[in-house]
Write a protein that holds these residues in place. Structure first.
Motif, PDB file in Angstrom:
ATOM      1  N   TRP A 155      17.915 -53.806  22.301  1.00 57.58           N
ATOM      2  CA  TRP A 155      18.872 -52.704  22.138  1.00 57.58           C
ATOM      3  C   TRP A 155      18.174 -51.349  22.109  1.00 57.58           C
ATOM      4  CZ3 TRP A 155      24.054 -53.133  19.306  1.00 57.58           C
ATOM      5  CH2 TRP A 155      24.699 -54.327  19.672  1.00 57.58           C
ATOM      6  N   PHE A 201      25.607 -41.939  22.998  1.00 59.15           N
ATOM      7  CA  PHE A 201      25.160 -41.359  21.733  1.00 59.15           C
ATOM      8  C   PHE A 201      25.760 -39.960  21.628  1.00 59.15           C
ATOM      9  CE2 PHE A 201      22.434 -44.889  21.998  1.00 59.15           C
ATOM     10  CZ  PHE A 201      21.870 -45.119  20.757  1.00 59.15           C
ATOM     11  N   HIS A 203      24.274 -37.170  21.584  1.00 60.46           N
ATOM     12  CA  HIS A 203      23.547 -36.138  22.311  1.00 60.46           C
ATOM     13  C   HIS A 203      23.748 -36.282  23.823  1.00 60.46           C
ATOM     14  CE1 HIS A 203      20.303 -39.321  21.442  1.00 60.46           C
ATOM     15  NE2 HIS A 203      20.758 -39.555  22.651  1.00 60.46           N
ATOM     16  N   HIS A 209      19.621 -44.961  26.388  1.00 60.43           N
ATOM     17  CA  HIS A 209      19.165 -45.961  25.403  1.00 60.43           C
ATOM     18  C   HIS A 209      19.867 -47.290  25.698  1.00 60.43           C
ATOM     19  CE1 HIS A 209      17.951 -42.327  23.160  1.00 60.43           C
ATOM     20  NE2 HIS A 209      19.176 -41.901  23.340  1.00 60.43           N
TER      21      HIS A 209
HETATM   22  C1  LIG Z   1      18.447 -42.518  19.465  1.00 61.18           C
HETATM   23  C2  LIG Z   1      17.786 -43.835  19.202  1.00 61.18           C
HETATM   24  C3  LIG Z   1      16.727 -44.251  19.996  1.00 61.18           C
HETATM   25  C4  LIG Z   1      16.123 -45.494  19.761  1.00 61.18           C
HETATM   26  N1  LIG Z   1      15.102 -45.893  20.583  1.00 61.18           N
HETATM   27  C5  LIG Z   1      14.571 -47.117  20.414  1.00 61.18           C
HETATM   28  C6  LIG Z   1      13.555 -47.597  21.312  1.00 61.18           C
HETATM   29  O1  LIG Z   1      13.112 -46.871  22.233  1.00 61.18           O
HETATM   30  N2  LIG Z   1      13.106 -48.846  21.140  1.00 61.18           N
HETATM   31  C7  LIG Z   1      13.531 -49.659  20.143  1.00 61.18           C
HETATM   32  O2  LIG Z   1      13.080 -50.787  20.060  1.00 61.18           O
HETATM   33  N3  LIG Z   1      14.463 -49.228  19.255  1.00 61.18           N
HETATM   34  C8  LIG Z   1      15.002 -47.993  19.378  1.00 61.18           C
HETATM   35  N4  LIG Z   1      15.974 -47.547  18.496  1.00 61.18           N
HETATM   36  C9  LIG Z   1      16.384 -48.398  17.419  1.00 61.18           C
HETATM   37  C10 LIG Z   1      15.862 -47.921  16.078  1.00 61.18           C
HETATM   38  O3  LIG Z   1      14.508 -48.234  15.942  1.00 61.18           O
HETATM   39  C11 LIG Z   1      16.742 -48.573  15.027  1.00 61.18           C
HETATM   40  O4  LIG Z   1      17.996 -47.945  15.148  1.00 61.18           O
HETATM   41  C12 LIG Z   1      16.180 -48.414  13.658  1.00 61.18           C
HETATM   42  O5  LIG Z   1      15.091 -49.269  13.510  1.00 61.18           O
HETATM   43  C13 LIG Z   1      17.227 -48.694  12.568  1.00 61.18           C
HETATM   44  O6  LIG Z   1      17.816 -49.934  12.810  1.00 61.18           O
HETATM   45  P1  LIG Z   1      19.423 -50.091  12.789  1.00 61.18           P
HETATM   46  O7  LIG Z   1      20.015 -49.092  13.729  1.00 61.18           O
HETATM   47  O8  LIG Z   1      19.731 -51.534  13.010  1.00 61.18           O
HETATM   48  O9  LIG Z   1      19.871 -49.651  11.351  1.00 61.18           O
HETATM   49  P2  LIG Z   1      19.883 -50.594  10.041  1.00 61.18           P
HETATM   50  O10 LIG Z   1      18.577 -51.299   9.913  1.00 61.18           O
HETATM   51  O11 LIG Z   1      21.127 -51.434  10.076  1.00 61.18           O
HETATM   52  O12 LIG Z   1      20.009 -49.503   8.916  1.00 61.18           O
HETATM   53  C14 LIG Z   1      21.275 -48.854   8.620  1.00 61.18           C
HETATM   54  C15 LIG Z   1      21.061 -47.914   7.447  1.00 61.18           C
HETATM   55  O13 LIG Z   1      20.696 -48.680   6.272  1.00 61.18           O
HETATM   56  C16 LIG Z   1      19.475 -48.184   5.728  1.00 61.18           C
HETATM   57  N5  LIG Z   1      18.711 -49.322   5.225  1.00 61.18           N
HETATM   58  C17 LIG Z   1      18.180 -50.345   5.954  1.00 61.18           C
HETATM   59  N6  LIG Z   1      17.547 -51.218   5.146  1.00 61.18           N
HETATM   60  C18 LIG Z   1      17.681 -50.752   3.891  1.00 61.18           C
HETATM   61  C19 LIG Z   1      17.238 -51.217   2.605  1.00 61.18           C
HETATM   62  N7  LIG Z   1      16.538 -52.349   2.469  1.00 61.18           N
HETATM   63  N8  LIG Z   1      17.566 -50.480   1.526  1.00 61.18           N
HETATM   64  C20 LIG Z   1      18.288 -49.340   1.637  1.00 61.18           C
HETATM   65  N9  LIG Z   1      18.734 -48.842   2.829  1.00 61.18           N
HETATM   66  C21 LIG Z   1      18.431 -49.536   3.926  1.00 61.18           C
HETATM   67  C22 LIG Z   1      18.757 -47.485   6.873  1.00 61.18           C
HETATM   68  O14 LIG Z   1      17.886 -46.464   6.422  1.00 61.18           O
HETATM   69  C23 LIG Z   1      19.925 -46.899   7.660  1.00 61.18           C
HETATM   70  O15 LIG Z   1      20.346 -45.659   7.116  1.00 61.18           O
HETATM   71  C24 LIG Z   1      16.579 -46.313  18.701  1.00 61.18           C
HETATM   72  C25 LIG Z   1      17.637 -45.885  17.905  1.00 61.18           C
HETATM   73  C26 LIG Z   1      18.242 -44.668  18.131  1.00 61.18           C
HETATM   74  C27 LIG Z   1      19.368 -44.233  17.233  1.00 61.18           C
END
Ligand SMILES: Cc1cc2nc3c(=O)[nH]c(=O)nc-3n(C[C@H](O)[C@H](O)[C@H](O)COP(=O)(O)OP(=O)(O)OC[C@H]3O[C@@H](n4cnc5c(N)ncnc54)[C@H](O)[C@@H]3O)c2cc1C
Length: 296
Positions: A155, A201, A203, A209
């Protein structure tokens, strides 16, 4: 908090500021009106200039032709580039220092060093539908003759529409390190890779992405970084560098926004007086002046 930059970091900051202000920011509106894209000749010029300024070799070691800048110098550069909207500052690629520890000489030659001369572009396929902050990879790498077959879905692979290869993290399905992760260099044109969809997104970037599926995609053993089981540590190395520079860009974006808002509020007349003089705007001044160095 005010951080004083030494002469070297200030010089890098100045260089990046000029590039951002004079070359990139004038194209923001055009990019915004065109889904983030700029004409090819403009894109090529930005890339060439960024490379000539040294931005594509900031983190690479000297013995490979890099500049091996200190983190503070790189942060000073990325903070200024972060002032620009529409990801126009992503006009160049750069190898990171960790890649030179992780990759073989062959991998450096074919994948990493070409980032510095702009002939190749990478992207990172780590995240999955259930794997975000908590990196628990479900994509598998199954051993086969001469390498592995990759199966899974990745993703938000930023810049996949411009890149020609992935750093891809997968969980080993078999062998002595089954259950642990490995990192691979995977060419984008390899059979079995398909785009599932490209989420929107908030932006307007020309760097998308997309979500990508990998079905029985062959990757040679020689394209594995380091040993089986090392995959997660390479992702952590990428995160450590990239997240720091994302934070720098966010600081630059925030400073620019405060400057733009402040300038607007100085000109905008509301109820016969500039918005900036209205009673409800005044409390914002201390914060704006701390971040941007303006006089309250
Ligand atoms: C614009 C954009 C570009 C990206 N580009 C890439 C890329 O090039 N390659 C790639 O592999 N990935 C990419 N990503 C993915 C990005 O690395 C993930 O979105 C990120 O790791 C967060 O994962 P998630 O979105 O599943 O959020 P989640 O892990 O579901 O987190 C949701 C929220 O909960 C909080 N949270 C999570 N765990 C905890 C905890 N234990 N305690 C308290 N709070 C917590 C987080 O801080 C966040 O605010 C991109 C994402 C975006 C938005």
């Amino acid at each position: 908090m005010k951080i004083l930059l030494d002469e070297t970091a200030a010089a890098w900051q100045h260089k990046a500021r000029r590039f951002a202000e004079e070359e990139l920011i004038p194209f923001e509106v055009e990019a915004e009106m065109n889904g983030g894209a700029l004409p090819d000749d403009v894109r090529r010029r930005h890339k060439k200039m960024a490379m000539e300024l040294g931005f594509s070799s900031m983190d690479a070691p000297r013995q490979y032709g890099g500049l091996a800048l200190r983190h503070i110098d790189q942060v000073a550069v990325w903070e200024q580039l972060g002032r620009v909207t529409n990801a126009l500052c992503w006009c160049f690629s750069e190898p990171h220092q960790w890649m030179f520890q992780a990759c073989t000489e062959e991998q450096l030659k074919y994948y990493v060093l070409p980032l510095m001369d702009g002939s190749r572009k990478e992207c990172y396929a780590i995240t999955e539908s259930e794997s975000g902050s908590d990196v628990r990879i479900e994509t598998t790498a199954t051993r086969c003759s001469g390498g592995y077959h990759i199966d899974g879905e990745k993703w938000y692979v930023t810049s996949a529409n411009h890149a020609d290869y992935f750093f891809l993290q997968a969980r080993l399905a078999d062998g002595p390190h089954a259950g642990h992760d490995a990192m691979f260099l995977l060419d984008k044109g390899t059979a079995g890779i398909e785009e599932v969809r490209t989420p929107l997104f908030s932006h307007t970037f020309d760097h998308h992405h997309p979500i990508l599926s990998f079905k029985h995609v062959f990757v040679p053993e020689s394209n594995r970084l380091g040993a089986e089981g090392d995959g997660m540590s390479y992702s952590h190395s990428w995160f450590r560098h990239e997240r720091l520079m994302i934070a720098a860009r966010c600081c630059g974006a925030m400073a620019r926004m405060i400057e733009e808002v402040t300038a607007f509020a100085g000109k905008r007349m509301v109820g016969g007086e500039p918005l900036i003089d209205s009673s409800w705007f005044r409390p914002c001044w201390p914060t704006a002046s701390r971040i941007c160095g303006h006089r309250a």
